[in-house]
Write a protein that holds these residues in place. Structure first.
Motif, mmCIF file in Angstrom:
data_model
loop_
_atom_site.group_PDB
_atom_site.id
_atom_site.type_symbol
_atom_site.label_atom_id
_atom_site.label_comp_id
_atom_site.label_asym_id
_atom_site.label_seq_id
_atom_site.Cartn_x
_atom_site.Cartn_y
_atom_site.Cartn_z
ATOM 1 N N LYS A 129 4.106 14.187 -9.858
ATOM 2 C CA LYS A 129 4.952 15.106 -9.669
ATOM 3 C C LYS A 129 6.581 14.989 -10.549
ATOM 4 N N LEU A 130 6.747 13.641 -10.968
ATOM 5 C CA LEU A 130 7.807 13.333 -11.984
ATOM 6 C C LEU A 130 7.548 12.603 -13.197
ATOM 7 N N MET A 164 0.732 -1.113 -0.203
ATOM 8 C CA MET A 164 -0.056 0.110 -0.059
ATOM 9 C C MET A 164 0.829 1.432 0.054
ATOM 10 N N PHE A 165 1.970 1.048 0.780
ATOM 11 C CA PHE A 165 2.859 2.065 0.662
ATOM 12 C C PHE A 165 3.431 2.736 -0.478
ATOM 13 N N LEU A 166 3.802 1.637 -1.502
ATOM 14 C CA LEU A 166 4.374 1.871 -2.603
ATOM 15 C C LEU A 166 3.401 2.494 -3.673
ATOM 16 N N PHE A 167 2.239 1.808 -3.635
ATOM 17 C CA PHE A 167 1.155 2.066 -4.438
ATOM 18 C C PHE A 167 0.436 3.545 -4.050
ATOM 19 N N TYR A 168 0.518 3.881 -3.006
ATOM 20 C CA TYR A 168 -0.285 5.368 -2.946
ATOM 21 C C TYR A 168 0.849 6.356 -2.996
ATOM 22 N N SER A 169 2.312 5.920 -2.663
ATOM 23 C CA SER A 169 3.496 7.026 -2.981
ATOM 24 C C SER A 169 3.525 7.293 -4.592
ATOM 25 N N CYS A 170 3.190 6.288 -5.265
ATOM 26 C CA CYS A 170 3.142 6.567 -6.735
ATOM 27 C C CYS A 170 1.786 7.233 -7.133
ATOM 28 N N TYR A 171 0.573 6.674 -6.670
ATOM 29 C CA TYR A 171 -0.745 7.202 -7.206
ATOM 30 C C TYR A 171 -0.813 8.505 -6.861
ATOM 31 N N TYR A 172 -0.404 9.131 -5.396
ATOM 32 C CA TYR A 172 -0.589 10.240 -5.223
ATOM 33 C C TYR A 172 0.710 11.327 -5.337
ATOM 34 N N VAL A 187 3.401 -0.447 -8.217
ATOM 35 C CA VAL A 187 3.955 0.579 -8.874
ATOM 36 C C VAL A 187 3.083 0.701 -10.164
ATOM 37 N N VAL A 188 3.250 -0.672 -11.183
ATOM 38 C CA VAL A 188 2.805 -0.593 -12.312
ATOM 39 C C VAL A 188 1.342 -0.415 -12.164
ATOM 40 N N PHE A 247 12.287 9.699 -11.501
ATOM 41 C CA PHE A 247 11.058 8.648 -11.132
ATOM 42 C C PHE A 247 11.566 7.440 -10.887
ATOM 43 N N VAL A 248 12.203 6.901 -11.776
ATOM 44 C CA VAL A 248 12.699 5.461 -11.814
ATOM 45 C C VAL A 248 13.695 5.381 -10.428
ATOM 46 N N LEU A 249 14.520 6.409 -10.254
ATOM 47 C CA LEU A 249 15.201 6.366 -9.039
ATOM 48 C C LEU A 249 14.729 6.263 -7.799
ATOM 49 N N MET A 250 13.529 7.054 -7.676
ATOM 50 C CA MET A 250 12.895 7.210 -6.382
ATOM 51 C C MET A 250 12.015 5.887 -6.344
ATOM 52 N N VAL A 251 11.494 5.245 -7.438
ATOM 53 C CA VAL A 251 10.878 3.872 -7.120
ATOM 54 C C VAL A 251 11.735 2.984 -6.642
#
Length: 331
Positions: A57-58, A44-52, A116-117, A67-71
């Motif tokens: 932002k990137l 959930m942390f990974l999903f919502y970090s990317c989703y919101y 993430v996908v 973006f790839v680096l942050m993921v």
């Protein structure tokens, strides 16, 4: 996405590993649920970090590398936290030691990449849907602006034509001219009340045409015959206002002669789901090149293209000394 969609999606993510675990012949259902429960917060942390955050932002701002680096950083942090959590609980339960961290990250990478996908897929779908709605709204506003401009263009054109006819009556028949002014006032009232409407009843449009034809007949001599074939019982239909008036105006403008016998014919009828309007007049010498000119017909063709795209047919026939304009519309 509403809250029920989120709950349903995460319920599937929570249950699915346990079901896969059982389908492989392992009956330790409680252990599978236990591991799924501990993994769920990280997913959930990974999903919502990317989703919101990260995607808007990137990624959508074309900062792909960042973006790839942050993921990658988030996935490594999630894997490390999960590894430490699993190690702690397994140690207290007396179970076998966890594999090396690099091996755990390697096998855990795909499961951490899926949120993430999914987040990217959902955000892309939402973005495309929003863009499509925005484009449709822009097209609708442009369409309305174009139609408003065309309506304003048609009103003075009609008014000036009617005034010219009245002016020609004043010199030799003031009484008819006075009657024409009264009739014109009724027609202009129809313009003011209905020209801004998107749809009016076919009966109102037919009544307007009949009044206009009566007005035009006041200035005609005995050399011109006018035949009108409109239904006595007008079908209950709605159409865009003022679609036929340009054809009627054109017939009176170019099909009337002071020296030659001429005939004007107007008809309206229904063929299946098609409304057909015909305007026919005598084709006078040296007048043929004028029929396609003028504001009225150009206005009509533009309005038809905007209001009835691919749902109308406008044709012209010239034969046997007759000029016939036929307008068909799907209703």
């Amino acid at each position: 996405m509403n809250i029920f969609t989120h709950i349903a999606a995460w319920a599937v993510v929570f249950i699915m590993p346990a079901l896969i675990f059982i389908s492989e012949g392992n009956h330790r259902f409680e252990e599978a649920l236990y591991r799924s429960l501990m993994s769920l917060p990280f997913l959930m942390f990974l999903f919502y970090s990317c989703y919101y955050w990260l995607i808007d932002k990137l990624w959508f701002k074309k900062q792909y590398l960042l973006f790839v680096l942050m993921v990658v950083v988030l996935i490594v942090c999630a894997s490390y936290s999960k590894y430490e959590l699993f190690s702690y609980f397994d140690l207290h339960k007396g179970k076998h030691r966890m594999p090396p961290f690099h091996a755990f990250v390697y096998f855990d990478f795909l499961s951490n990449l899926l949120p993430v996908v999914f987040a990217m897929a959902i955000r892309y779908a939402q973005r495309n849907f929003s863009l499509e709605i925005a484009q449709k709204e822009a097209q609708a506003h442009k369409l309305q602006a174009d139609l408003t401009q065309l309506r304003y263009q048609l009103q003075p054109h009609f008014f000036f034509n009617a005034l010219n006819n009245i002016y020609s009556l004043i010199a030799f028949d003031p009484q008819k001219a006075q009657q024409s002014v009264h009739s014109l006032s009724k027609l202009m009232r129809h313009f003011m009340q209905n020209s801004d409407q998107k749809q009016i009843s076919l009966a109102d449009e037919v009544d307007f045409l009949q009044q206009y034809i009566s007005l035009m007949q006041l200035r005609l001599s005995d050399k011109t015959t006018v035949e009108v074939d409109f239904p006595k019982q007008v079908p209950t239909l709605s159409i865009a206002p003022l679609l036929f008036i340009s054809l009627v105006e054109n017939a009176f403008k170019h099909g009337v002669s002071a020296t030659e016998a001429t005939t004007l014919k107007f008809s309206l009828y229904i063929e299946g789901h098609t409304l057909v309007f015909r305007s026919e007049n005598t084709l006078l010498p040296n007048q043929e090149h004028l029929y396609s000119s003028g504001i009225g017909l150009a206005n009509l063709q533009q309005r038809l293209a905007l209001l009835y795209p691919e749902k109308h047919q406008y044709t012209i026939e010239k034969k046997d000394g007759k000029y016939c304009a036929i307008l068909k519309m799907n209703v």
